[in-house]
Scaffold this active site. Structure first.
Site, PDB file in Angstrom:
ATOM      1  CB  THR A  39      47.946  63.544  34.131  1.00 22.32           C
ATOM      2  OG1 THR A  39      48.389  62.233  33.823  1.00 22.32           O
ATOM      3  CG2 THR A  39      49.138  64.476  34.165  1.00 22.32           C
ATOM      4  NE  ARG A  84      56.880  70.397  27.716  1.00 14.29           N
ATOM      5  CZ  ARG A  84      56.012  69.429  27.540  1.00 14.29           C
ATOM      6  NH1 ARG A  84      55.964  68.782  26.400  1.00 14.29           N
ATOM      7  NH2 ARG A  84      55.186  69.083  28.508  1.00 14.29           N
ATOM      8  CE  LYS A 131      52.595  60.298  34.988  1.00  9.77           C
ATOM      9  NZ  LYS A 131      52.738  61.557  34.254  1.00  9.77           N
ATOM     10  CG  HIS A 142      54.364  66.012  33.033  1.00 11.59           C
ATOM     11  ND1 HIS A 142      53.054  65.708  33.260  1.00 11.59           N
ATOM     12  CD2 HIS A 142      54.537  65.888  31.693  1.00 11.59           C
ATOM     13  CE1 HIS A 142      52.450  65.428  32.125  1.00 11.59           C
ATOM     14  NE2 HIS A 142      53.330  65.517  31.152  1.00 11.59           N
ATOM     15  NE  ARG A 191      57.418  65.661  28.396  1.00 11.85           N
ATOM     16  CZ  ARG A 191      57.654  65.806  27.088  1.00 11.85           C
ATOM     17  NH1 ARG A 191      58.887  65.775  26.631  1.00 11.85           N
ATOM     18  NH2 ARG A 191      56.670  65.976  26.244  1.00 11.85           N
TER      19      ARG A 191
HETATM   20  C1  LIG Z   1      56.796  62.609  24.842  1.00  9.33           C
HETATM   21  C2  LIG Z   1      56.168  62.555  26.211  1.00  9.33           C
HETATM   22  C3  LIG Z   1      54.793  62.686  26.319  1.00  9.33           C
HETATM   23  C4  LIG Z   1      54.176  62.628  27.572  1.00  9.33           C
HETATM   24  N1  LIG Z   1      52.815  62.741  27.654  1.00  9.33           N
HETATM   25  C5  LIG Z   1      52.210  62.599  28.850  1.00  9.33           C
HETATM   26  C6  LIG Z   1      50.790  62.608  28.963  1.00  9.33           C
HETATM   27  O1  LIG Z   1      50.067  62.778  27.986  1.00  9.33           O
HETATM   28  N2  LIG Z   1      50.253  62.444  30.202  1.00  9.33           N
HETATM   29  C7  LIG Z   1      51.034  62.257  31.320  1.00  9.33           C
HETATM   30  O2  LIG Z   1      50.518  62.085  32.419  1.00  9.33           O
HETATM   31  N3  LIG Z   1      52.379  62.256  31.239  1.00  9.33           N
HETATM   32  C8  LIG Z   1      52.977  62.412  30.043  1.00  9.33           C
HETATM   33  N4  LIG Z   1      54.347  62.407  29.969  1.00  9.33           N
HETATM   34  C9  LIG Z   1      55.135  62.291  31.213  1.00  9.33           C
HETATM   35  C10 LIG Z   1      55.324  60.826  31.536  1.00  9.33           C
HETATM   36  O3  LIG Z   1      54.084  60.229  31.857  1.00  9.33           O
HETATM   37  C11 LIG Z   1      56.248  60.631  32.728  1.00  9.33           C
HETATM   38  O4  LIG Z   1      55.779  61.333  33.864  1.00  9.33           O
HETATM   39  C12 LIG Z   1      57.681  61.046  32.459  1.00  9.33           C
HETATM   40  O5  LIG Z   1      58.030  60.801  31.102  1.00  9.33           O
HETATM   41  C13 LIG Z   1      58.591  60.271  33.394  1.00  9.33           C
HETATM   42  O6  LIG Z   1      59.904  60.648  33.210  1.00  9.33           O
HETATM   43  P1  LIG Z   1      60.959  59.766  32.357  1.00  9.33           P
HETATM   44  O7  LIG Z   1      60.565  59.948  30.915  1.00  9.33           O
HETATM   45  O8  LIG Z   1      62.262  60.418  32.714  1.00  9.33           O
HETATM   46  O9  LIG Z   1      60.859  58.324  32.811  1.00  9.33           O
HETATM   47  C14 LIG Z   1      54.965  62.462  28.729  1.00  9.33           C
HETATM   48  C15 LIG Z   1      56.363  62.328  28.618  1.00  9.33           C
HETATM   49  C16 LIG Z   1      56.972  62.370  27.368  1.00  9.33           C
HETATM   50  C17 LIG Z   1      58.475  62.209  27.296  1.00  9.33           C
END
Ligand SMILES: Cc1cc2nc3c(=O)[nH]c(=O)nc-3n(C[C@H](O)[C@H](O)[C@H](O)COP(=O)(O)O)c2cc1C
Length: 236
Positions: free
Chosen positions: A16, A25, A111, A135, A138
């Site tokens: 990532t 946030r 990613k 992401h 977020r």
């Molecule tokens: C609670 C949470 C924790 C996440 N932690 C990571 C992470 O540690 N590494 C990462 O590459 N993406 C992380 N993500 C992003 C997700 O991999 C992903 O890109 C994203 O949730 C996709 O969107 P969606 O939730 O609308 O499907 C996180 C997302 C959430 C909601």
């Protein structure tokens, strides 16, 4: 970590690159989400309104990051959150990506790419594919969404490149939209977390619903294979 992933039998490494540091946030702050959690009146009301979930939590305990637990400093959840923040050590630029590429012989996916130039650079450095992602919206509120960027990325990388995408996919139709815009496949985050929180069989049920919705979308559009969806629909 790469050596551990290999020893544990993982075949694909996903790196990532879009989280160089922790962000503020605003919605999380406004809604009172914090680590460690604060149990004010509002949180208690919300817990009481989900009795099945609350009972499950009471029975099984609060989930922990099992894979990170050995590295966490002993102490409070707040110390663990600080530790995670310290682990985010800036952008993963070409030099670091090249080092990671050299250390991992298997398939490598990058990613958190949005710009076509960045996607092309990742492949030029030896990545086997990219995940077009903001992401899950977020990290940076001004970042474009994956479907906005997908057509330009696909144009730039060509048909043979492995392009995955994520962010906001909530239905089989959304899967079709991403593929129509240029993705080979999608990743889905929060819906599976919510499904798992609702019921142990939730994720399997969600997968079946998404599959059924994707199939009906394909039938509507006369698409026999996923690739036939390319260029078909785009409605926000
Ligand atoms: C609670 C949470 C924790 C996440 N932690 C990571 C992470 O540690 N590494 C990462 O590459 N993406 C992380 N993500 C992003 C997700 O991999 C992903 O890109 C994203 O949730 C996709 O969107 P969606 O939730 O609308 O499907 C996180 C997302 C959430 C909601």
């Amino acid at each position: 970590m790469i050596a551990r992933a290999r020893a544990a039998g993982y075949r694909v490494l996903v790196v990532t690159v879009d989280i160089p540091g922790p962000t503020r946030r605003r919605r999380d702050i406004q809604s009172g989400l914090s680590v460690p959690p604060r149990f004010g009146a509002r949180a208690v009301m919300q817990i009481l309104s989900c009795p099945r979930w609350a009972l499950g939590m009471a029975r099984r305990g609060v989930p922990v990051f099992e894979n990170l637990a050995p590295y966490f400093p002993k102490g409070s959840l707040a110390d663990a959150a600080d530790f995670l923040g310290q682990m985010m050590v800036g952008h993963i630029g070409p030099a670091r990506l090249s080092r990671i590429r050299a250390a991992w012989q298997g398939p490598l996916i990058v990613k958190g790419v949005l710009h076509p130039d960045e996607a092309a650079e990742a492949l030029a450095l030896g990545a086997d594919g990219v995940v077009i992602s903001n992401h899950g919206g977020r990290q940076l509120d001004a970042a474009p969404a994956a479907p906005e960027m997908l057509p330009a990325v696909r144009d730039r990388l060509g048909d043979g490149a492995l392009v995955l995408a994520d962010g906001g996919v909530r239905s089989g139709l959304d899967v079709a939209r991403m593929i129509a815009r240029g993705a080979d496949a999608v990743l889905i985050g929060r819906p599976f977390l919510h499904a798992a929180a609702a019921h142990p069989k939730g994720p399997a049920h969600l997968a079946a619903v998404l599959r059924a919705e994707l199939e009906t979308t394909m039938i509507q559009l006369g698409a026999k294979r996923l690739a036939d969806l390319r260029g078909t629909i785009w409605r926000g």
